[in-house]
Write an enzyme that holds these catalytic residues in place. Structure first.
Site, PDB file in Angstrom:
ATOM      1  N   CYS B  91       2.480  19.326  10.740  1.00  0.00           N
ATOM      2  CA  CYS B  91       2.450  20.123  11.956  1.00  0.00           C
ATOM      3  C   CYS B  91       1.895  19.284  13.117  1.00  0.00           C
ATOM      4  CB  CYS B  91       1.659  21.404  11.716  1.00  0.00           C
ATOM      5  SG  CYS B  91       1.902  22.638  12.988  1.00  0.00           S
ATOM      6  N   HIS B 208       3.653  23.966   6.548  1.00  0.00           N
ATOM      7  CA  HIS B 208       2.283  23.768   6.056  1.00  0.00           C
ATOM      8  C   HIS B 208       2.198  23.905   4.540  1.00  0.00           C
ATOM      9  CE1 HIS B 208      -0.160  23.706   9.767  1.00  0.00           C
ATOM     10  NE2 HIS B 208       0.794  24.464  10.280  1.00  0.00           N
ATOM     11  N   GLU B 210       0.005  22.786   2.599  1.00  0.00           N
ATOM     12  CA  GLU B 210      -1.381  22.929   2.121  1.00  0.00           C
ATOM     13  C   GLU B 210      -1.814  24.393   2.055  1.00  0.00           C
ATOM     14  OE1 GLU B 210      -0.525  22.294   5.122  1.00  0.00           O
ATOM     15  OE2 GLU B 210      -2.012  22.917   6.607  1.00  0.00           O
TER      16      GLU B 210
END
Ligand SMILES: Nc1ncnc2c1ncn2[C@@H]1O[C@H](COP(=O)(O)OP(=O)(O)O)[C@@H](O)[C@H]1O
Ligand SMILES: [Mg+2]
Lengths: 95, 239, 767, 95
Positions: B91, B208, B210
């Site tokens: 990002c 994302h 994560e």
């Protein structure tokens, strides 16, 4: 004191979502005859007299514009002492 | 080095980063070592891979990633990447990588001018990327969360990306297909969600992973983005 | 600054007291009554200086002093075994077990948002987040409670669009997820939108910090952004009077938020607090430096001496009073021991955050403001008793009168509504109309603009009854298995029709939302939005709402640990609906046990917990299909409500349920539709309640939850329901591709899903 | 064809955090003498000849600028046929 006006504009062919959207919105508001609309950045830089146009160009290349997508144009205005005083007074009056 | 826990990731914190803790958490959850790297630090020795996390470095002011790119750590990251070691930008990290010219192109405002936080479907492409080791055509379901994820580059660059198999992830429909008008919710050119450099060691993506590694919201779909790199990282480290 | 308040600079720069006549005039212009001005003289023991007058006028404004609401607020109880900090600080704090605590609070930013929705809403979020980390907690989530006029008006679309973008921009940049909220569109909010922001933070109990100044000789340190003229006469003045054309003049008072600076402030302050380098910490909110410094002094029983010239200024030639009352955002005030100042500076420098000692704590009990640019001897521009300044604001007992409309509307005969036999086709289309209406359709267009997952602790994504966050110090500690549930509710229409019951329903619905995810209420915050309290009819509704809320809280043993009052939500004489918004927090013992409202599997049994009555007064059905706001809102039986919640909560915790979703606006037909849409599967239902179809489908009877249960668990659940003596009925089974309600309606899921999910965006984008 | 250049700038006293941040970044890059930096909007509007400055002003008031926090300034350039042709060629070359 010097003042630089910097226009950081999207390169030809680079899509401008904000401009596109505003153009549509104007169409929707009934305005006819808008052919193109771009929204770009206008940077005003007040500097001491020691800052040269050359330096400002470098700042643009390094930081203020992204060469991959943007062009820039620098306009320099050197203020005379009188103008500076006028600016000063204006600023104060605005308060 | 054979065990996962011997691999050490460094996650950079820029002023305004806000996903660095999530990344460290995800990496540790996967069994790696993970530590923070302050943006003014200049020593990347001891890290087997570097993560530039999501967030709003310097408030995303001026242009996303434009100011962070001049952090002292970035000069080191450039050298680190050029030596072939693994770097991932998620990002805002992706935006920083493009500003630093480690990846081509740029990320501009989403087409609809709205911030977009939603799950997206991503198709894995045939690519040279060392970070992703999945059969082309695999569809991943991972969230995006950004205001400026609209990938853009000139035609020549795009042709290069395609030719060199640098396009790693594309936005797609749930079945992996692409809509004729494009499937990218943010308007990204050629539906690009993630690209890598020619060598495949530097990877930038808008989604994302994560956030979906430990199953907190039910999904672990993001884990694959961090697990494949272990083998490569070991190789480069010569360990 | 508006024309009228412009004062000759010569007077402004001196402690010299004003000419008594001029002083009285200025006092009135600044919003004090003549009586209040006499009060100022009494406290000061003399005619005040200009700076003092400004300070008093702000500290005694409605927004800062709660002068019309203080007495009423005493009805709330903040007692509870988990409560670590009740009202009176920047936020309330409760313990959530294992040494963890949460700080939370809700606050309004209605008036600024009505002028500039984007910045107004953004700075609202910024302000409430500062209240949270001031307490030592890392902000972990936000919710927003919004009210606008109807979206057929361009201005309302502009306000809504701007406010949502502003809320998103601020929270997203900070990395604090916005995990839910509520929004209603009603004509009553056309002149006054409501923007209430609810924030929560997590901390270890030992890090709890209070804004209590102490230790004469300690430094008073300003941390964060520079001070400009923004917001002078801003929030506090705006929020203390009615809204009319004059408000246009207040435009330059718009504050612009800098979420990046705030993000740095969070990191700096939490680090310094953890290292024990702050004696006290407070944020600068309404009335800026003035209120934060004087409250800190007053809480600690000390004095404060500040030099305005030390305050970093972003504009030139600022006068002392401007510096003292500026509402520039992203600033914090700390008390630091002189020996620790270097360490504080070091941390601030590392994060590029400005940090300046602007004064000292004294033992005089005086709040002294000096301007060191003036000659020594005449450099003191204000000198006030700190404690009195913060605590001696007038307290009013405004008159109340029951509004005449109440009896008229409550007695309305609604029997005509259910007389007419309606065909399945008609009911099908009525269901779709309701599902696509502004107050019921999906809010996805909103929450898609909010980062709701950052911090990686969001267990339930928006769209669920309550938000659930995992308790974890992600990235720094280990994640736990426990969670915090949050919900915010208020149906203003019910409160308009019956403020007492309406406020109780706000609490009940919030708790019911928590029950659906297996959480028990731990405490609430509130944001009481009302019209002009000086109008007896408005004040009556305020009083009734507080009584309703506090009675219900007491009944359930739920403490009220923080809150906010927003009055003068009135324009051109029209007040908003009484809107006492509840923000509730509860604890989830095991996040892996949570269920959502989505129907899960074919063949599961659907059970309605609770029982439908014919209660269409104040309903969404009556409003959307007949354009009427009348009747009595649904009744609320506190005991039954508690029992329903308990059975469902325990069933969720024990893993008995596949799904749970409460019935609220639009009735059971809407609840069932939502369960089907979320699960992507249909249902075959028979509502055997002997009510007319319209009542059966759309009545908004409280204390109802729709659950689904797998075959093996049905008998266990029914046994529990019977033991608890809670009414229930087995109403059907999951399956098929339609929502089919025997003899009443049948609509394909694909169709209702489409209507439900696309309506809001269409309304926003209409021309 | 007409071209309007519109400068949409923050009102006096309206805080510009983006400008502040960019100024800091320039400081950090070692540039000395930058006193002030503002980042504002620069809009280029290409219209048919029928669009008057009066109309553009209205567009600004309604849509392009936010009167609560922004001022705007409009500059009009009417292009000669020759200039238009040049623009055309340039645009084509860029494509
Ligand atoms: N303004 C908003 N911001 C974010 N989420 C919202 C907002 N309004 C509603 N939501 C979400 O939409 C869902 C439905 O809202 P609502 O109908 O008010 O819930 P309920 O009636 O169960 O309290 C909830 O998950 C809520 O959190
Ligand atoms: Mg609802």
């Amino acid at each position: 004191m010097k003042q630089y006006k910097i226009f950081v504009t999207g390169k030809q062919g680079i899509f401008d979502p904000a401009g596109e959207t505003a153009r549509h919105a104007l169409d929707n508001l009934g305005y006819i005859g808008i052919e193109n609309l771009r929204i770009d950045k206008y940077i005003q830089l007040d500097t001491s007299d020691t800052v040269t146009a050359e330096m400002v160009k470098e700042m643009c290349e390094k930081l203020l514009a992204n060469p991959v997508i943007e062009d820039f144009l620098i306009e320099e205005t050197v203020m005379t002492v009188a103008e500076e005083a006028a600016e000063q007074t204006k600023a104060e009056a605005d308060e | 080095m054979s065990r996962v826990e011997d691999l050490r990731f460094g996650v950079v914190t820029f002023p305004g980063s806000n996903c660095e803790q999530d990344a460290v958490h995800a990496l540790r959850h996967l069994g790696y070592q993970a530590d923070y790297i302050w943006h003014q630090d200049t020593d990347l020795n001891g890290f087997d891979a570097v993560v530039l996390p999501g967030g709003f470095s310097y408030g995303d002011y001026l242009r996303c990633g434009a100011v962070a790119r001049f952090s002292p750590v970035m000069a080191e990251v450039v050298g680190y990447a050029e030596s072939g070691r693994p770097v991932i930008g998620i990002c805002n990290g992706f935006q920083v990588l493009t500003e630093a010219h480690l990846l081509p192109g740029a990320l501009i405002r989403n087409k609809g001018l709205k911030f977009l936080c939603q799950n997206v479907h991503l198709r894995v492409e045939e690519s040279v990327c060392k970070w992703v080791d999945l059969p082309a055509g695999t569809v991943l379901d991972i969230p995006i969360s950004h205001n400026e994820g609209n990938y853009i580059c000139d035609e020549e660059t795009l042709a290069g990306l395609q030719e060199n198999a640098q396009i790693v992830l594309r936005y797609c429909e749930p079945d992996g297909s692409r809509l004729s008008g494009g499937s990218a919710p943010n308007g990204a050119l050629d539906d690009i969600a993630g690209i890598c450099n020619q060598r495949g060691n530097v990877f930038g993506l808008m989604p994302h992973p994560e956030r979906v590694t430990d199953g907190v919201s039910g999904s672990k779909a993001g884990s694959v983005v961090f697990t494949a790199i272990a083998t490569y990282a070991r190789e480069v480290a010569g360990r | 600054m508006t024309e009228e308040t412009r004062i000759p600079a010569a007077i402004a720069d001196s402690i010299e007291t004003l000419d008594p006549e001029l002083a009285a005039q200025v006092a009135v212009q600044l919003g004090l009554t003549l009586d209040e001005y006499q009060g100022v003289i009494a406290v000061q023991g003399r005619v005040p200086s200009l700076t003092e007058l400004y300070i008093y006028s702000l500290m005694w404004s409605e927004h800062c002093s709660y002068k019309h609401s203080k007495k009423q607020l005493r009805n709330f109880s903040s007692e509870g075994e988990h409560v670590l900090q009740g009202p009176g600080e920047n936020a309330g704090v409760i313990s959530v077990g294992d040494g963890w605590a949460v700080a939370f609070k809700m606050e309004s930013h209605n008036h600024p948002s009505a002028i500039e929705p984007y910045e107004g809403a953004a700075t609202g979020v910024g302000g409430i987040i500062r209240d949270i980390f001031t307490m030592g907690a890392r902000p972990i989530a936000c919710m927003d409670s919004l009210r606008f006029g109807t979206l057929d008006k361009p201005r309302q679309r502009y306000l809504f669009d701007g406010a949502v973008a502003g809320i998103g921009s601020y929270g997203n940049c900070l990395g604090v997820p916005t995990v839910g909220g509520e929004v209603y569109f009603e004509e009553a909010y056309e002149g006054n939108c409501l923007i209430n922001a609810f924030a929560i933070g997590l901390m270890r109990e030992e890090h709890l910090t209070r804004a209590v100044g102490s230790g004469p000789g300690n430094l008073v340190v300003l941390i964060g952004s520079s001070t400009g003229r923004d917001g002078i006469g801003g929030a506090s003045v705006l929020a203390s009077q009615e809204f009319d054309e004059a408000a246009e003049n207040k435009r330059p008072a718009v504050q612009v938020g800098d979420p990046f600076e705030e993000k740095l402030l969070i990191e700096v302050c939490l680090e310094l607090l953890k290292r024990g380098l702050f004696v006290a910490l407070g944020d600068l909110g309404a009335a800026g430096l003035t209120s934060s410094a004087s409250e800190m002094a007053s809480r600690g029983g000390v004095g404060i001496d500040i030099d305005v010239r030390k305050v970093p200024q972003r504009e030139t030639a600022m006068q002392p009073f401007e510096i003292m009352v500026s509402e520039s955002q992203e600033r914090m005030l700390a008390v630091v021991k002189p020996k620790d100042f270097a360490a504080v500076e070091e941390v601030c420098k590392r994060w590029s955050v400005a940090c300046t000692a602007i004064g000292t704590i004294t033992d005089t009990g005086r709040f002294v403001v000096r301007d060191s640019s003036l000659p020594v001897g005449s450099d003191i521009v204000a000198d006030m008793p700190a404690e009195m300044l913060a605590t001696s604001a007038p307290e009013y007992d405004p008159p109340m009168a029951r509004p005449a409309y109440l009896d008229e509307l409550q007695q309305a005969d609604l029997s005509w509504l259910t007389k007419e036999e309606k065909s399945i086709e008609t009911l099908n289309s009525e269901l779709l109309t309701l599902l696509g209406s502004a107050n019921i359709c999906s809010r996805e267009w909103i929450w898609r603009q909010y980062d709701h997952q950052v911090q990686a602790n969001t267990v339930l994504l928006p769209g669920a009854d309550a938000a659930v966050l995992r308790i974890s110090d992600t990235g720094r500690g280990s994640a736990t298995n426990r969670g915090i549930a949050m919900s915010t509710d208020c149906n203003g229409r019910y409160c308009y029709l019956d403020p007492y019951v309406g406020a109780q329903i706000a609490l009940a619905e919030s708790a019911r939302n928590l029950a659906c995810v297996g959480a028990a209420p731990a405490a609430i915050t509130d944001c009481l939005n009302f019209g002009n309290p000086e109008k007896p009819e408005v004040f009556y509704t305020f009083h009734k709402a507080i009584m309703g809320l506090s009675d219900a809280c007491r009944y359930y043993g739920i403490p009220v640990i923080s809150g906010n009052v927003s009055f003068y939500n009135e324009s051109f004489g029209n007040a908003i609906y009484p809107t006492p918004v509840v923000g509730m927090v509860g604890i989830v013992d095991d996040i892996s046990q949570i269920v959502t409202g989505a129907f899960k599997q074919q063949g599961d049994t659907i059970i309605l917990v609770g029982q439908t009555e014919d209660e269409l007064g104040g309903s969404e059905y009556l409003k959307v299909l007949y354009g009427q706001v009348t009747g009595r809102p649904p009744l609320l039986d506190l005991e039954l409500e508690g029992d329903v919640q308990r059975v469902v909560r325990e069933a969720v915790r024990d893993g008995l349920l596949q799904s749970a979703h409460d019935c609220s606006e639009g009735g059971i037909a809407i609840t069932l539709a939502e369960c089907c849409i979320a699960g992507g599967i249909g249902a075959l239902v028979d509502l055997d309640d002997e009510l007319p179809a319209v009542a059966s489908l759309f009545s908004e009877t409280q204390s109802r939850i729709v659950v689904s249960v797998s075959e093996e668990q049905v008998s266990e659940l029914i046994t529990r329901l019977q033991q608890a003596q809670v009414p229930y009925s087995v109403i059907g089974e999951i399956g098929g591709e339609s929502l089919s309600i025997e003899g009443k309606l049948e609509v394909p899921i694909a169709q209702i899903a489409c209507t439900f999910s696309q309506s809001l965006e269409k309304m926003v984008k209409q021309r």
